[in-house]
Design an enzyme around this catalytic site. Structure first.
Site, PDB file in Angstrom:
ATOM      1  N   ARG A  34       0.839  -1.213   0.000  1.00  0.00           N
ATOM      2  CA  ARG A  34       0.000   0.000   0.000  1.00  0.00           C
ATOM      3  C   ARG A  34       0.869   1.256   0.000  1.00  0.00           C
ATOM      4  O   ARG A  34       0.587   2.212  -0.712  1.00  0.00           O
ATOM      5  CB  ARG A  34      -0.917   0.028   1.220  1.00  0.00           C
ATOM      6  CG  ARG A  34      -1.779  -1.196   1.395  1.00  0.00           C
ATOM      7  CD  ARG A  34      -3.195  -1.024   0.876  1.00  0.00           C
ATOM      8  NE  ARG A  34      -3.991  -2.192   1.195  1.00  0.00           N
ATOM      9  CZ  ARG A  34      -4.084  -3.293   0.454  1.00  0.00           C
ATOM     10  NH1 ARG A  34      -3.427  -3.379  -0.699  1.00  0.00           N
ATOM     11  NH2 ARG A  34      -4.823  -4.319   0.829  1.00  0.00           N
ATOM     12  N   GLU A 178     -14.032 -13.179   9.911  1.00  0.00           N
ATOM     13  CA  GLU A 178     -13.936 -12.568   8.580  1.00  0.00           C
ATOM     14  C   GLU A 178     -13.738 -13.611   7.477  1.00  0.00           C
ATOM     15  O   GLU A 178     -12.604 -14.001   7.184  1.00  0.00           O
ATOM     16  CB  GLU A 178     -12.778 -11.554   8.541  1.00  0.00           C
ATOM     17  CG  GLU A 178     -12.662 -10.854   7.193  1.00  0.00           C
ATOM     18  CD  GLU A 178     -11.517  -9.836   7.108  1.00  0.00           C
ATOM     19  OE1 GLU A 178     -10.739  -9.733   8.080  1.00  0.00           O
ATOM     20  OE2 GLU A 178     -11.411  -9.171   6.080  1.00  0.00           O
ATOM     21  N   LYS A 220     -17.598 -10.191   9.724  1.00  0.00           N
ATOM     22  CA  LYS A 220     -17.007  -9.241   8.763  1.00  0.00           C
ATOM     23  C   LYS A 220     -16.954  -9.908   7.390  1.00  0.00           C
ATOM     24  O   LYS A 220     -15.948 -10.506   7.010  1.00  0.00           O
ATOM     25  CB  LYS A 220     -15.605  -8.837   9.244  1.00  0.00           C
ATOM     26  CG  LYS A 220     -14.874  -7.930   8.259  1.00  0.00           C
ATOM     27  CD  LYS A 220     -13.611  -7.318   8.858  1.00  0.00           C
ATOM     28  CE  LYS A 220     -12.827  -6.565   7.819  1.00  0.00           C
ATOM     29  NZ  LYS A 220     -11.754  -5.756   8.367  1.00  0.00           N
ATOM     30  N   SER A 262     -14.109  -3.918   2.616  1.00  0.00           N
ATOM     31  CA  SER A 262     -14.366  -3.243   1.329  1.00  0.00           C
ATOM     32  C   SER A 262     -13.790  -4.042   0.161  1.00  0.00           C
ATOM     33  O   SER A 262     -14.287  -3.913  -0.972  1.00  0.00           O
ATOM     34  CB  SER A 262     -13.837  -1.814   1.339  1.00  0.00           C
ATOM     35  OG  SER A 262     -12.461  -1.750   1.619  1.00  0.00           O
ATOM     36  N   GLY A 263     -12.743  -4.821   0.374  1.00  0.00           N
ATOM     37  CA  GLY A 263     -12.301  -5.825  -0.592  1.00  0.00           C
ATOM     38  C   GLY A 263     -11.835  -5.342  -1.952  1.00  0.00           C
ATOM     39  O   GLY A 263     -11.891  -6.102  -2.910  1.00  0.00           O
ATOM     40  N   GLY A 264     -11.423  -4.081  -2.072  1.00  0.00           N
ATOM     41  CA  GLY A 264     -10.947  -3.602  -3.373  1.00  0.00           C
ATOM     42  C   GLY A 264     -11.963  -2.701  -4.080  1.00  0.00           C
ATOM     43  O   GLY A 264     -11.719  -2.247  -5.193  1.00  0.00           O
ATOM     44  N   ARG A 294      -8.986  -0.344   3.030  1.00  0.00           N
ATOM     45  CA  ARG A 294      -8.674   0.513   1.875  1.00  0.00           C
ATOM     46  C   ARG A 294      -9.710   1.598   1.640  1.00  0.00           C
ATOM     47  O   ARG A 294      -9.356   2.738   1.320  1.00  0.00           O
ATOM     48  CB  ARG A 294      -8.524  -0.360   0.620  1.00  0.00           C
ATOM     49  CG  ARG A 294      -7.211  -1.074   0.557  1.00  0.00           C
ATOM     50  CD  ARG A 294      -7.241  -2.207  -0.443  1.00  0.00           C
ATOM     51  NE  ARG A 294      -8.007  -3.351   0.038  1.00  0.00           N
ATOM     52  CZ  ARG A 294      -8.190  -4.474  -0.640  1.00  0.00           C
ATOM     53  NH1 ARG A 294      -7.685  -4.596  -1.857  1.00  0.00           N
ATOM     54  NH2 ARG A 294      -8.866  -5.483  -0.129  1.00  0.00           N
TER      55      ARG A 294
HETATM   56  C1  5MM Z   1      -9.828  -7.899   3.447  1.00  0.00           C
HETATM   57  O1  5MM Z   1      -8.956  -7.190   4.222  1.00  0.00           O
HETATM   58  C2  5MM Z   1      -9.486  -6.601   5.409  1.00  0.00           C
HETATM   59  C3  5MM Z   1     -10.385  -5.457   5.086  1.00  0.00           C
HETATM   60  O2  5MM Z   1      -9.676  -4.563   4.265  1.00  0.00           O
HETATM   61  P1  5MM Z   1     -10.356  -3.954   2.977  1.00  0.00           P
HETATM   62  O3  5MM Z   1     -11.520  -3.140   3.461  1.00  0.00           O
HETATM   63  O4  5MM Z   1      -9.274  -3.131   2.349  1.00  0.00           O
HETATM   64  O5  5MM Z   1     -10.782  -5.102   2.116  1.00  0.00           O
HETATM   65  C4  5MM Z   1      -8.331  -6.116   6.271  1.00  0.00           C
HETATM   66  O6  5MM Z   1      -8.692  -6.033   7.626  1.00  0.00           O
HETATM   67  C5  5MM Z   1      -7.167  -7.018   6.108  1.00  0.00           C
HETATM   68  O7  5MM Z   1      -7.420  -8.178   6.821  1.00  0.00           O
HETATM   69  C6  5MM Z   1      -5.957  -6.271   6.589  1.00  0.00           C
HETATM   70  O8  5MM Z   1      -5.714  -5.233   5.679  1.00  0.00           O
HETATM   71  C7  5MM Z   1      -4.766  -7.176   6.696  1.00  0.00           C
HETATM   72  O9  5MM Z   1      -4.518  -7.803   5.493  1.00  0.00           O
HETATM   73  P2  5MM Z   1      -3.271  -8.812   5.424  1.00  0.00           P
HETATM   74  O10 5MM Z   1      -3.293  -9.265   3.985  1.00  0.00           O
HETATM   75  O11 5MM Z   1      -2.075  -8.018   5.737  1.00  0.00           O
HETATM   76  O12 5MM Z   1      -3.526  -9.907   6.382  1.00  0.00           O
END
Ligand code: 5MM
Length: 341
Positions: A34, A178, A220, A262-264, A294
Site C-alpha cells: 500500500r 472474517e 465481517k 471493502s475488498g478492493g 482501503r
Molecule cells: C480484506 O482485508 C481486510 C479489510 O480490508 P479492505 O476493506 O481493504 O478489504 C483487512 O482487515 C485485512 O485483513 C488487513 O488489511 C490485513 O490484510 P493482510 O493481507 O495483511 O492480512
C-alpha cells in the site's frame, strides 16, 4: 467481571449508533504494498507515524467504535511516548488486534488457502489483552473459480474460523469472524452469490458446533459483487439485494452486528453499497456497518505520502470518509455530500 460480562461490554461499545470499525491491521507485506503504491518507504518509523496520524484524527470517536491493529502497532508509541493503544483509549475508541498469521495452500484442495495461527493463540490473546486489545480479527480467504472454493476448502476454513472464535471468547475477547470471498477474477455476481451462500452456511454451522456465543461476535463478510474482471460493476441496489439475500439465509438474528470489508471497492462504491443495504432493509435484525481498510485509508494515505506538512489534510480526508460511512450505516448517505465536502 466475568468473561461473559467482558464480551458483552465490548459488543455494547462496538454497536454504538453511527459507529463502525477501522481496519488498520495490514501485515508487513500488505502495508509495504500500500505504501509503495503512493511512494512511501515502509519502515517501522513510517508505519508508526502513519498509524499515529489515523489514531489522533480529531473527532474520530464520533464515527469509530474500534480500530483493528497489527501486532507491531500494539507495541508502538506516539511521539509523546504514549502507547498507541492508549492513544485510542483516550480518544474513546477500542483497540483490537489481528491475530491470524496469514494463509498457506490447503493440501488436497487445489487452489484453496487456509489461514494459520491457532497454535498458542490463547497465550497470545492474554498478552494482547494486557496491552489493551478488547477484540480480535481473523480472516479466511476464498478465491473464486469454477471449482474454487472446493467443498473441502469451505469446510476446513469454517472449522478454523470457529476454533479461533471459541478461543477468543474463552479469553474474554470479542472475535471478528472474517470470511472474505475475493473480488479477484472474472466470475459473475451470481457465482459470488453462490460461493458466499455456501461459505456463510458452513461458517455458522461450525460456529454452532463449537458453541460460539453468537451474541458476542462480529461478522465481517465481503459484499456480493461481480469479479473485478467481469465488468460492468453492479449497481448499489443489485449489490444490496444480493448481499442481503445471502445474509438473511445464513446469519442468525442473534448476531448483533455485521461490519463489511471493502475488498478492493473504491471508497465511494463501498459507502454507496453499504448505504443501499441500510435503505433496503429497515427491518434487518443486525446492525449493518463497516470495517473497511482501503475504502477508509486510501484517500488519507495518498494525501499524506509520508510528509509531516500533509498530516492535517490527510486527517481531514480520513474524517470525511468516516463521516460518509457513518451516514451510510443509517442509510443517510447521499453522493452530493461528497461534492459538498
Ligand atoms: C480484506 O482485508 C481486510 C479489510 O480490508 P479492505 O476493506 O481493504 O478489504 C483487512 O482487515 C485485512 O485483513 C488487513 O488489511 C490485513 O490484510 P493482510 O493481507 O495483511 O492480512
Amino acid at each position: 467481571m466475568t468473561t461473559r460480562d467482558e464480551l458483552e461490554a465490548t459488543i455494547a461499545r462496538i454497536v454504538q449508533p453511527g459507529k463502525g470499525i477501522v481496519a488498520a491491521d495490514e501485515s508487513m507485506p500488505t502495508i509495504t504494498k500500500r505504501f509503495k503504491a503512493v511512494g512511501i518507504d515502509s519502515t517501522e518509523e513510517t508505519r508508526r507515524q502513519y498509524r499515529q496520524l489515523l489514531f489522533t484524527t480529531r473527532g474520530v470517536s464520533e464515527f469509530v467504535a474500534g480500530f483493528i491493529l497489527f501486532e507491531e502497532t500494539l507495541g508502538q508509541k506516539a511521539d509523546d511516548g504514549t502507547p498507541l493503544a492508549e492513544v485510542l483509549v483516550r480518544q474513546g475508541v477500542l483497540p483490537g488486534i489481528k491475530v491470524d498469521k496469514g494463509t498457506t495452500p490447503l493440501p488436497n484442495a487445489d487452489g484453496d488457502l487456509i489461514t494459520q495461527g491457532l497454535d498458542g493463540l490463547s497465550e497470545r490473546l492474554k498478552a494482547y489483552k494486557v496491552q489493551g486489545a478488547r477484540f480480535a480479527k481473523w480472516r479466511e480467504v476464498y478465491g473464486v473459480t469454477d471449482r474454487n472454493p472446493t467443498p473441502l476448502g469451505i469446510e476446513a476454513n469454517a472449522e478454523v474460523l470457529a476454533r479461533y472464535a471459541a478461543i477468543c471468547q474463552s479469553e474474554g475477547i470479542v472475535p471478528i469472524v472474517e470470511p472474505e470471498v475475493l473480488i479477484d477474477g472474472d466470475h459473475t455476481l451470481e457465482r459470488c452469490h453462490e460461493v458466499s451462500d455456501a461459505v456463510l452456511h458452513a461458517v455458522f454451522s461450525a460456529l454452532h458446533r463449537h458453541g460460539v456465543r453468537l451474541e458476542c461476535m462480529v461478522l465481517k463478510p465481503s459484499m456480493v459483487l461481480p469479479g473485478k474482471g467481469h465488468p460492468p460493476k453492479a449497481s448499489p441496489e443489485v449489490v444490496a439485494a444480493n448481499t442481503l439475500e445471502v445474509l438473511r439465509r445464513n446469519v442468525p438474528a442473534a448476531v448483533p452486528t455485521i461490519n463489511f470489508l471493502s475488498g478492493g471497492q473504491s471508497p465511494e462504491e463501498a459507502t454507496a453499497n453499504l448505504n443501499a443495504m441500510n435503505i433496503m432493509a429497515p427491518d434487518k435484525p443486525w446492525v449493518l456497518s463497516f470495517s473497511y481498510a482501503r475504502a477508509l485509508q486510501d484517500p488519507p494515505m495518498k494525501l499524506w505520502v509520508g510528509r509531516a506538512e500533509n498530516v492535517r489534510a490527510a486527517q481531514q480526508a480520513f474524517y470525511q470518509r468516516l463521516k460518509m460511512n457513518s451516514l451510510a450505516r443509517d442509510g443517510k448517505y447521499r453522493v452530493e455530500l461528497e461534492k459538498a465536502a
